[in-house]
Design an enzyme around this catalytic site. Structure first.
Site: not given
Ligand code: NAP
Length: 507
Positions: A21, A23, A68, A72, A93, A109, A134, A227, A248
């Site tokens: 992280s 943060s 995180t 969440k 978050n 977020d 997600g 990111y 990101g």
């Molecule tokens: P999450 O709830 O685990 O969701 C993951 C998503 O990715 C789901 O839609 C999943 O699809 C998809 N996915 C994972 N592996 C895959 C694969 N092999 N092929 C196709 N789809 C796949 O995670 P999240 O919290 O939403 O986070 C998602 C991303 O956003 C992460 O990279 C995280 O670091 C980033 N993020 C960034 C910030 C920021 O401040 N920049 C904030 C929050 C999150 P399925 O539904 O089919 O499993």
């Protein structure tokens, strides 16, 4: 120079793992620039511990936490109340604790996402394509609804989750359509904003399948929530296409701003260039626990020459804390029959003492004159010290110890703070330091200046510390500071182990 009391307001980030992280780096820089009496740490909490750990937040002494992956949803569930935004997203978050010990949940977020969008001069009028369904995709969906989007296209590997999110989007007043990956190309047609809210493209995750970005509107923006790396393949492809690329990191910084205000009642100082800071930042003081392994806190103790580190180490030992003394280990290695004596005699024959040990003065002369020799010495000594340290930690774990101190003179100089749960810096005023060191036999002002020039400056060490012990005052004063630090560390350790469920109010 005054003694260093515990920070008045403490917050942190909870996740599993959490060592990656950014943060803590960001919040600590803001805290330092704002001159606040505050701190922000990182707490590794496993999924099994999450509900109980988050429920016991009011007893932790923290004013709140960011939450995180993957906690969440659990964070929202344990809160006494939540903002409409967090409820709509179904995840929190940000948890804050009020004076009555009630826990409030929010989701910043969504705000962070919009912040990044606005800073890039882009908008969410639509059509918007969101890849993923997600937690992050839910936050983006809620954010774009707030920003006036009326057409969202949701693309996800698991179609059923895209359908669910489409229902949420429609409930928020948007026209919404769900697609699986085979439908991605159709979804892109004419869209003005594409958001990657999957974990694809993230370091260690599979790459994002290539997308026909030429199908997007000419003035479209592409926003990748991933990111790490900062410049993803998707963003590079967008730039090559002449589209606006949004990193990101912008969302990360954007979600941190309202969190900082909620924790510390103060706006993040504009003087900190958050983006430049995080671009070069590596995680520090990582507290990544291994699944199933009982947690033992490792606390790094360091300080420049003459600051009173050895005294502080003795006081930790007096308080019953196992202390690993790196200097003492080196002494033992150099002693006649010691594990390093033979290896050093072989590498540096001129440093062999008559008794079979190492002639430290001769060795110092050799390595000071020749940087190559210094590196050869490190190559011999480091693995031996590392082995002793591993054995020390293994012994402490077997004994079920909750906390150990690693006394390491050049902790920051050798990057040793990585992997420590906390770092304690022993310090004193420059006058006290000079008086102590120059009182040592054979020490001269020039020699002291030469030593200090090779060390990370005391002010930098203090700024990077979790706790500072000021030894300028009396021995009793130092002892009291150590007792206070131990209480704080143990509260942290206890909280991380998920303390007892607190009495809840009527809510
Ligand atoms: P999450 O709830 O685990 O969701 C993951 C998503 O990715 C789901 O839609 C999943 O699809 C998809 N996915 C994972 N592996 C895959 C694969 N092999 N092929 C196709 N789809 C796949 O995670 P999240 O919290 O939403 O986070 C998602 C991303 O956003 C992460 O990279 C995280 O670091 C980033 N993020 C960034 C910030 C920021 O401040 N920049 C904030 C929050 C999150 P399925 O539904 O089919 O499993």
């Amino acid at each position: 120079m005054s003694a260093a009391p515990l920070p008045a307001r403490r917050a942190g980030v909870v996740g599993w793992p959490v060592g990656h992280s950014l943060s803590p780096t960001l919040h600590r820089a803001w805290i330092a620039a704002a001159g606040l009496d505050a701190d922000y740490g990182a707490f590794a909490v496993s999924p099994e511990e999450a509900a109980r750990a988050l429920t016991s937040l009011p007893e932790s002494g923290l004013v709140g936490v960011n939450v995180t992956v993957p906690h969440k949803a659990a964070a929202l569930a344990v809160a006494h109340d939540a903002t409409g935004r967090a409820k709509r997203i179904g995840a929190a978050n940000l948890l804050t604790v009020d004076a009555q010990g009630r826990v409030h949940a929010d989701n910043t977020d969504a705000l962070g996402f919009l912040d990044g969008l606005m800073r890039a001069g882009a908008d969410a009028a639509g059509p918007v394509v969101v890849l993923g369904a997600g937690g992050a995709a839910r936050a983006v969906t809620a954010a774009i609804a707030d920003a006036g989007c009326d057409d969202v296209r949701l693309v996800n590997r698991t179609r059923a989750r895209a359908d669910e999110l489409a229902d949420l989007a429609q409930g928020l007043g948007m026209g919404a359509a769900a697609y699986d990956w085979a439908g991605a190309s159709a979804a892109l047609a004419g869209a003005r904003l594409l958001v990657n809210a999957t974990s694809l493209g993230m370091a260690g995750a599979p790459p994002l399948p290539s997308l026909e970005l030429s199908r997007l509107a000419e003035d479209a923006a592409v926003y990748d929530l991933v990111y790490v790396p900062r410049e993803t393949a998707l963003l590079t492809a967008a730039r090559l296409q002449g589209l606006t690329a949004i990193e990101g990191l912008d969302m990360l910084i954007g979600q941190a701003r309202p969190s900082f205000e909620a924790f510390f009642n103060s706006a993040p100082p504009e003087s900190v260039d958050a983006r430049a800071l995080l671009t070069g930042a590596a995680p520090s003081h990582a507290s990544v626990a291994l699944a199933g392994e009982p947690r033992m806190m490792t606390v790094g103790l360091t300080g420049s020459i003459g600051m009173g580190k050895s005294t502080a180490a003795r006081m930790f030992a007096d308080a019953g804390v196992p202390v690993f003394d790196a200097d003492a280990v080196v002494h033992e290695l150099y002693a006649p029959g010691g594990a390093g004596a033979a290896a050093i005699a072989e590498a540096f024959p001129a440093a062999r003492a008559a008794d079979g040990g190492v002639d430290r003065a001769a060795l110092r002369t050799i390595v000071q004159a020749d940087p190559q020799a210094f590196r050869r010495l490190e190559a011999v000594v480091h693995p031996l010290v590392a082995r002793e340290r591993r054995e020390f930690l293994a012994r402490a774990r077997r004994r079920g110890v909750d906390l150990v101190v690693l006394d390491i003179p050049l902790l920051f100089e050798t990057g040793g703070e990585e992997g420590m749960d906390a770092v304690v810096v022993v310090s004193a005023s420059p006058e006290v330091q000079r008086r102590r060191v120059l009182g040592r036999p054979g020490m001269t002002p020039d020699a002291l200046d030469a030593i200090l020039a090779r060390q990370v400056p005391d002010a930098v060490k203090r700024a990077s510390a979790d706790y500072v012990i000021d030894t300028s005052g009396s021995l009793l004063g130092t002892r009291l500071q150590i007792a206070r630090i131990l209480r704080s560390l143990r509260r942290r350790a206890q909280w991380r182990r998920a303390g007892p469920r607190p009495e809840r109010g009527a809510a």
